[in-house]
Write an enzyme that holds these catalytic residues in place. Structure first.
Site, short mmCIF file in Angstrom:
data_model
loop_
_atom_site.label_atom_id
_atom_site.label_comp_id
_atom_site.label_asym_id
_atom_site.label_seq_id
_atom_site.Cartn_x
_atom_site.Cartn_y
_atom_site.Cartn_z
CE LYS A 155 1.11 -10.49 -6.48
NZ LYS A 155 1.31 -11.22 -5.24
CE LYS A 181 0.23 -18.21 -9.76
NZ LYS A 181 0.24 -17.21 -8.68
CG ASP A 183 -1.44 -13.74 -5.44
OD1 ASP A 183 -0.72 -14.72 -5.17
OD2 ASP A 183 -1.03 -12.57 -5.43
CD GLU A 184 -0.51 -16.66 -2.68
OE1 GLU A 184 -0.15 -16.52 -3.86
OE2 GLU A 184 -0.30 -15.80 -1.80
CG HIS A 270 0.95 -20.78 -5.61
ND1 HIS A 270 1.34 -20.78 -4.29
CD2 HIS A 270 1.20 -19.55 -6.10
CE1 HIS A 270 1.81 -19.57 -4.00
NE2 HIS A 270 1.74 -18.80 -5.07
CE LYS A 310 6.62 -12.22 -2.29
NZ LYS A 310 5.36 -11.50 -2.46
C1 CAP Z 1 4.47 -13.46 -6.18
C2 CAP Z 1 3.48 -14.29 -5.45
C3 CAP Z 1 3.74 -15.78 -5.27
C4 CAP Z 1 5.07 -16.13 -4.64
C5 CAP Z 1 5.13 -17.44 -3.91
C6 CAP Z 1 3.30 -13.67 -4.08
O1 CAP Z 1 4.10 -12.11 -6.16
O2 CAP Z 1 2.25 -14.18 -6.08
O3 CAP Z 1 2.67 -16.29 -4.55
O4 CAP Z 1 5.97 -16.14 -5.69
O5 CAP Z 1 6.44 -17.81 -3.58
O6 CAP Z 1 2.17 -13.45 -3.70
O7 CAP Z 1 4.30 -13.45 -3.43
P1 CAP Z 1 5.17 -10.93 -6.31
P2 CAP Z 1 7.17 -19.03 -4.30
O8 CAP Z 1 5.75 -11.07 -7.69
O9 CAP Z 1 4.37 -9.65 -6.17
O10 CAP Z 1 6.19 -11.10 -5.24
O11 CAP Z 1 7.15 -18.74 -5.78
O12 CAP Z 1 8.53 -19.01 -3.71
O13 CAP Z 1 6.41 -20.24 -3.98
MG MG Z 2 1.09 -15.22 -4.77
#
Ligand code: CAP
Ligand code: MG
Length: 424
Positions: A155, A181, A183-184, A270, A310
């Site tokens: 992040k 990893k 991020d998406e 993801h 969240k």
């Molecule tokens: C988590 C995360 C993931 C989410 C996706 C985000 O970051 O990188 O992409 O977990 O949701 O950007 O929110 P945080 P899911 O730990 O900072 O929240 O796993 O439900 O698909």
């Molecule tokens: Mg993410």
């Protein structure tokens, strides 16, 4: 308005064959249509039918390829449809989606159509590759056998340079993460190009391995147009990479199959964007179905939600999804179809989204040991920084395994105490 009307696909006496593809839907008929009628139309439009009778139809097609609505629960608006396997091309998931998840979703007779579950027959399962590693394979790869895996997402999501990215990753591994990893939404933007990021971060990964004596993996996001994705995967493999990550829904099932065919590395899935399909309670498809197809195609780790973080997602549904991807088989209930996986390897569930050390005990109690616990903000937001943040996550896992309450464990571990002070 063109009115469709037929009842020919209902057969409540039908006993599904072992080779049938069975789907469960929740169906809300549009005004002027009955539930039963729309169930029949759903079977028809996703197979051999259309809105009127046609001269080109022949009895052979009707006999061999017609699906059967064999179960109707009008109180809960639920039906089950058995589709003959011959309707589909084996090994071609887009073709399955164009049939079952196709036109019917936009028809006027349907107010809501929710694809809740699928039961995939052995022959179809075996026409896909399935996970290369699966849970036991990944545990061996990472040499971690007795605890959940701990991961982080670098992040901020986007914005760091490649050098800064590699540095954050390095500090995460040093602090105790097994997995780092991307991020998406990080691909190959101008501020952080794919190749440079990969080379710097994998170098940091090897260095962290030497220092910690633990196996570390870097899940680099290879999501791109399919030819480019293949090039990126090859680059990762040729340069000592140990894992790839893909945004499976924005890529699409076709490219996911391509990736599975082209890599020897584990695949992290993801699910960014899944909620466009899964969030409504009356329309779309459930994560359950996406998860089953992901296991069939062959991912090794898959985001399924946390219930405590969240993101949305009811606890009982997340639990069922976890069983569906991690167990050899699941049983039929009023809410779900059964599934025998016929030896297809299990997929590691990933609990992510708003995770921090304070909720690790709940996640472990609810999801068990076979889970990847991932925290982005919950590590890099730690008051003393990333190394302490990662350490706090490992400590939270450790204290839960030892059955010591977090707050008690925190009295002797500053990093955990600081995390709890901020987030609990
Ligand atoms: C988590 C995360 C993931 C989410 C996706 C985000 O970051 O990188 O992409 O977990 O949701 O950007 O929110 P945080 P899911 O730990 O900072 O929240 O796993 O439900 O698909
Ligand atoms: Mg993410």
């Amino acid at each position: 308005m063109t009115r469709v009307h037929y009842d020919s696909f209902i057969n409540l006496k039908y006993k599904p064959k072992k080779t049938d593809v069975i789907c469960q839907f929740k169906i809300t008929p549009a005004k002027g249509y009955s539930f039963r009628e729309v169930c029949s139309i759903t079977a028809g439009e996703s197979s051999v039918g259309t809105w009127t009778d046609i001269k080109t139809m022949n009895p052979k097609i009707g006999k061999t390829l017609s699906p059967k609505v064999y179960y109707l629960d009008s109180k809960n608006k639920r039906c089950r449809i058995a589709y003959p396997l011959e309707l589909f091309e084996l090994g071609n998931l887009p073709c399955v989606m164009s049939s079952i998840g196709g036109n019917i979703y936009g028809m006027k007779c349907v107010e809501g159509l929710l694809w809740e579950d699928v039961k995939i027959p052995e022959k179809m399962l075996k026409s896909f590759k399935g996970p290369r590693f699966g849970i036991p394979g990944l545990r061996k790869y990472l040499k971690v056998y007795d605890r959940p895996l701990v991961g982080t997402i670098v992040k901020p999501k986007v914005g760091l340079t490649s050098k800064e990215h590699a540095h954050v990753a390095y500090r995460s591994w040093l602090g105790g993460c097994d997995i780092v990893k991307d991020d998406e939404n990080l691909c190959s933007q101008n501020f952080n190009k794919f190749r440079e990021r990969f080379l710097l971060t994998i170098k940091a990964c090897k260095r962290a391995e030497e220092i910690t004596g633990e196996k570390k993996v870097y899940l680099i996001n290879c999501t791109a147009e399919a030819d480019e994705m293949k090039k990126r995967i090859k680059f990762v493999e040729d340069n000592g990479g140990n894992y790839i990550m893909l945004d499976i829904l924005t890529l699409g099932w076709s490219a996911l199959q391509t990736a599975r065919n082209h890599t020897k590395l584990p695949i992290h899935a993801h699910r960014a964007g899944h909620a466009m399909f899964t969030r409504s309670e009356n329309h779309g498809m459930k994560m359950e179905v996406i998860a089953q197809f992901s296991r069939m195609v062959g991912v090794d780790t898959l985001h399924i939600g946390t219930a405590y973080g969240k993101m949305t997602g009811p606890k009982d549904e997340i639990l069922h999804i976890e069983q569906e991807i991690e167990q050899p088989a699941t049983k039929e209930t009023k809410l779900n179809l059964s599934q025998d996986w016929f030896g297809v390897k299990p997929v590691f569930a990933v609990a992510s989204g708003g995770v921090h050390p304070g909720i690790v005990p709940q996640i472990m109690q609810f999801m068990g040991n076979d889970v990847v616990i991932q925290a982005g903000g919950g590590i890099h937001g730690h008051a003393s920084g990333t190394v302490a943040g990662a350490r706090a996550m490992r400590l939270a896992v450790e204290s839960t395994l030892k059955k010591i309450p977090l707050k008690k464990y925190a009295q002797e571990h500053d990093e955990l105490k600081e995390a709890l002070d901020k987030w609990l």
